[in-house]
Write a protein that holds these residues in place. Sequence first.
Motif, mmCIF file in Angstrom:
data_model
loop_
_atom_site.group_PDB
_atom_site.id
_atom_site.type_symbol
_atom_site.label_atom_id
_atom_site.label_comp_id
_atom_site.label_asym_id
_atom_site.label_seq_id
_atom_site.Cartn_x
_atom_site.Cartn_y
_atom_site.Cartn_z
ATOM 1 N N ILE A 429 0.833 -1.194 0.000
ATOM 2 C CA ILE A 429 0.000 0.000 0.000
ATOM 3 C C ILE A 429 0.876 1.254 0.000
ATOM 4 O O ILE A 429 1.871 1.315 0.716
ATOM 5 N N ASP A 430 0.521 2.209 -0.814
ATOM 6 C CA ASP A 430 1.255 3.471 -0.855
ATOM 7 C C ASP A 430 1.099 4.172 0.502
ATOM 8 O O ASP A 430 -0.011 4.463 0.934
ATOM 9 N N LEU A 431 2.239 4.402 1.147
ATOM 10 C CA LEU A 431 2.207 5.024 2.479
ATOM 11 C C LEU A 431 1.479 6.355 2.467
ATOM 12 O O LEU A 431 0.869 6.756 3.447
ATOM 13 N N ASN A 432 1.592 7.035 1.321
ATOM 14 C CA ASN A 432 0.966 8.356 1.239
ATOM 15 C C ASN A 432 -0.550 8.276 1.346
ATOM 16 O O ASN A 432 -1.206 9.234 1.699
ATOM 17 N N LEU A 433 -1.093 7.072 1.032
ATOM 18 C CA LEU A 433 -2.539 6.915 1.121
ATOM 19 C C LEU A 433 -2.976 6.601 2.551
ATOM 20 O O LEU A 433 -4.086 6.889 2.958
ATOM 21 N N ARG A 464 10.971 5.709 2.414
ATOM 22 C CA ARG A 464 10.680 7.089 2.804
ATOM 23 C C ARG A 464 9.634 7.689 1.872
ATOM 24 O O ARG A 464 9.613 7.378 0.686
ATOM 25 N N THR A 465 8.791 8.533 2.400
ATOM 26 C CA THR A 465 7.861 9.276 1.557
ATOM 27 C C THR A 465 8.497 10.648 1.321
ATOM 28 O O THR A 465 9.556 10.942 1.882
ATOM 29 N N GLN A 466 7.834 11.461 0.514
ATOM 30 C CA GLN A 466 8.469 12.778 0.279
ATOM 31 C C GLN A 466 8.409 13.639 1.536
ATOM 32 O O GLN A 466 9.051 14.671 1.610
ATOM 33 N N ASN A 467 7.625 13.189 2.539
ATOM 34 C CA ASN A 467 7.502 13.965 3.762
ATOM 35 C C ASN A 467 8.329 13.450 4.931
ATOM 36 O O ASN A 467 8.469 14.125 5.939
ATOM 37 N N ARG A 491 12.488 4.601 -2.117
ATOM 38 C CA ARG A 491 11.263 5.396 -2.180
ATOM 39 C C ARG A 491 10.113 4.481 -2.547
ATOM 40 O O ARG A 491 10.322 3.387 -3.049
ATOM 41 N N ASN A 492 8.902 4.947 -2.319
ATOM 42 C CA ASN A 492 7.766 4.058 -2.562
ATOM 43 C C ASN A 492 7.559 3.779 -4.040
ATOM 44 O O ASN A 492 7.660 4.655 -4.894
ATOM 45 N N CYS A 493 7.285 2.516 -4.331
ATOM 46 C CA CYS A 493 6.858 2.072 -5.658
ATOM 47 C C CYS A 493 6.400 0.646 -5.447
ATOM 48 O O CYS A 493 6.723 0.043 -4.424
HETATM 49 C C1 NAG Z 1 6.317 9.958 -1.966
HETATM 50 C C2 NAG Z 1 6.225 9.276 -3.251
HETATM 51 O O1 NAG Z 1 7.214 9.042 -3.887
HETATM 52 N N1 NAG Z 1 5.003 8.933 -3.626
HETATM 53 C C3 NAG Z 1 4.761 8.114 -4.790
HETATM 54 C C4 NAG Z 1 4.384 6.728 -4.374
HETATM 55 O O2 NAG Z 1 4.090 5.926 -5.480
HETATM 56 C C5 NAG Z 1 3.016 6.402 -6.263
HETATM 57 C C6 NAG Z 1 2.764 5.388 -7.335
HETATM 58 O O3 NAG Z 1 3.959 5.006 -7.963
HETATM 59 C C7 NAG Z 1 3.351 7.803 -6.799
HETATM 60 O O4 NAG Z 1 2.280 8.306 -7.532
HETATM 61 C C8 NAG Z 1 3.669 8.713 -5.635
HETATM 62 O O5 NAG Z 1 4.078 9.962 -6.089
#
Ligand code: NAG
Length: 713
Positions: A429-433, A464-467, A491-493
């Motif tokens: 799961i994307d951490l940002n979500l 790490r997320t961008q934050n 980084r997330n992917c």
């Molecule tokens: C923080 C970051 O890099 N977020 C990315 C996580 O992955 C998704 C899907 O690949 C990107 O859309 C986000 O920008």
Amino acid sequence: MKSNGRAIIDVGADGVAVITIINPPVNSLSLDVLYSLKDAFEEAFRRDDVKAIVVTGCHGKFSGGFNISSFVDLQQEKVAQPNPGYISLDILTDTVEVSKKPLVAAIDGHALGGGLEIAMCCHARISTPNAKLGLPELHLGIIPGFGGTQRLPRLVGLAKSLEMMLTAKLVKGEEALDLGLVDAIVSSNQLLNTARKWALDIWEHKRPWNIASLYRTDKMESLGEAKEILKFARAQALRIAPNLHHPLAFVDVVEEGIVSGPRAGLIKEYETFEVLIHSVPCKALVHIFFAQRGTMRVPGVTDMGLVPRHVKRVGIIGGGLMGSGIATAFLLSNYHVILKEVNDKVLEAGIERIKANLQSRVNKGKLSQEKFEKALSLLIGTVDYESFRAIDMVFEAVTEDLSLKKQIFTDLEKYCPPHCILASNTSTIDLNLIVDEKSKYVDRIIGAHFFSPAHVMPLLEIVRTQNTSPQVIVDLLDVGKKIKKTPVVVRNCTGFSVNRMLFPFTQAALLLVEHGADVYCIDSAFTKFGMAMGPFRLFDLVGFNVAMASEAQFVSSMPGRIYKSMLIPLMQQDKRLGETTRKGFYLYDEGRKVKPDPDIKKYIEKAREISGVSIDPKVAKLSEKDMVEMIFFPLVNEACRLLAEGIVVKASDLDIASVMGIGFPPYRGGILYWADTVGSKYICSRLDEWATIYGKNFKPCDYLAEKAARGFL
Ligand SMILES: CC(=O)N[C@H]1CO[C@H](CO)[C@@H](O)[C@@H]1O
Ligand SMILES: NC(=O)c1ccc[n+]([C@@H]2O[C@H](COP(=O)([O-])OP(=O)(O)OC[C@H]3O[C@@H](n4cnc5c(N)ncnc54)[C@H](O)[C@@H]3O)[C@@H](O)[C@H]2O)c1
Ligand SMILES: *[C@@H]1O[C@H](CO)[C@@H](O)[C@H](O)[C@H]1NC(C)=O
Ligand SMILES: *[C@@H]1O[C@H](CO)[C@@H](O)[C@H](O)[C@H]1NC(C)=O
């Protein structure tokens, strides 16, 4: 020119000269240290006021062995070749060991490689109980070069010495005493005085003056026994690594000493050392040594002068397979762990899993009963968040469900103190979500992706997320190291670094099978290459349900690059799910013995029918080299994408991820190091060729194509 360490001499009123090796942090050896040691010895031999000599290290370390960075200088021939023959024969054997004044080594901390070889030239060795002694050269693709292969067998016997060298095993004080590698054990604060006294006692003939280690025979087996032991060791060396020459070289060199005498053994040893230091496996293993340490360096994060904060109490949410493994890893490193579950019953099950993990270490002799009790005493189970008010870091390892995870993070923000780091074990799961972008806490949210079983597997992907704040990354890097993991920051992917590299690898394997290659021939090509297992054995181990769930994610994240095979779904329909059901690509019996299954053919034929693929005679006759390339080059291609997208910051991180997460042979240096030795031009041209025949999955990415045009990765 900057000095790389030195040795100093200090003569006491008792007539004992103490020679101290000084080269922090690990007291490694360098040419400067060796020449300075030589001067110190010569001074001690010359001076009339010196009766006896003690050699020691400083800051609680004897010596970590020859500085591995200087291997690189040697390989690149940047420095004048130090002559190992001169050091081994002229200095250590013909000057130091034959000294008329007794020499005693006082060993605390590590005496590794060249450090132990110097200690073995002394007439006695005193160590502390915690000292660790050994010849770990196997891990670096070389053999010892300063007499280790000749003196160790004569001090501890042939069988034991070969075992130590061929497993790179370190022995602690007590064991070293039992083996005869050291003569006495004393505490650190008595070490130097005991060694001085011991040296003087020899001088005064109150203690026997042992003959030089090199010429001792009391521990050596008879010639008949020796032959058997050497034969056994050769078989062991071949088993460890059939692709490597250097494990066998240990045996050859030891044998030379037995057959033609220790001096001939010394000569063969340094001649062999000189050849091996320039070998491809040695270069690759040295690369891995530094790459592994290099994962701790993240530009823009670890170069900001941040100091890791002290983490004492760790909360873990979810005591399932992953959570209990993570808890075990922390308990083993003396962290306080609070495990939270949904109710008492599930909590009890989680605690039992942790106990079982720890117990299995006790059973394997890797953990004492005392440490087992200690570890368990650090564990607290709970079903609410009250005790989370005093924790420093929390790991969420609950079922992979977005709304559940969202709820947990909302709760955590309520209960955990403001400094607490919030880590998630999510793999998909994307951490940002998970966390609301507007949350105040986004800067302390980070992903921690362990591999199952978490207390065993060495790799930790830090996401790490961008934050995520640099401080939090630095903290988790430090914690990762303390729980003995090798952390790689990504980084997330989808799939992060390891699973994302594995995906095209497994896809190419399925494609080849549908086009006519044999499942078992492919696996065998990979084990011969040096992998622990091939792609199909790996499918069985991971389990088909997990493999298909993972495929589903890649289908949405890399559309257009998916090879859709029905082979595994067909097997799933028949409840063949891999090793857990004892049936996958292989059959597994009670003892988990593996057997190919002729029935596999019918699934393959059916899958072929569905995808409308017919057997390609070229694929059916592929050489092992071609199989390895057709399955590994797509992985190389994906690794290049990971670099190009900035998912990882440096190629060497992927080398480590491939070695520790995929089982790529370290003596080939990791996936991108290996790709470099194969050549990016060649890789690119083959991928292009396959892309035209088998589809654009194989097409080289821009990054790889560009590197190929320039000629390197
Ligand atoms: C923080 C970051 O890099 N977020 C990315 C996580 O992955 C998704 C899907 O690949 C990107 O859309 C986000 O920008
Ligand atoms: N000559 C040899 O064969 C030899 C020598 C030393 C260490 N080693 C291996 O290295 C390991 C020790 O490292 P650790 O990670 O436990 O210690 P560590 O992390 O506490 O070491 C501190 C630092 O010293 C560096 N370092 C340690 N020994 C070094 C050497 N001889 N040359 C250059 N740099 C060195 C490490 O990279 C690290 O950055 C052991 O497991 C051992 O197998 C082998
Ligand atoms: C090894 O030598 C290099 C270069 O001379 C030096 O920078 C490094 O600190 C040394 N490493 C150890 C562990 O002594
Ligand atoms: C943690 O990660 C693992 C492995 O990636 C994943 O399968 C699992 O669903 C996650 N959560 C738990 C509780 O294991």
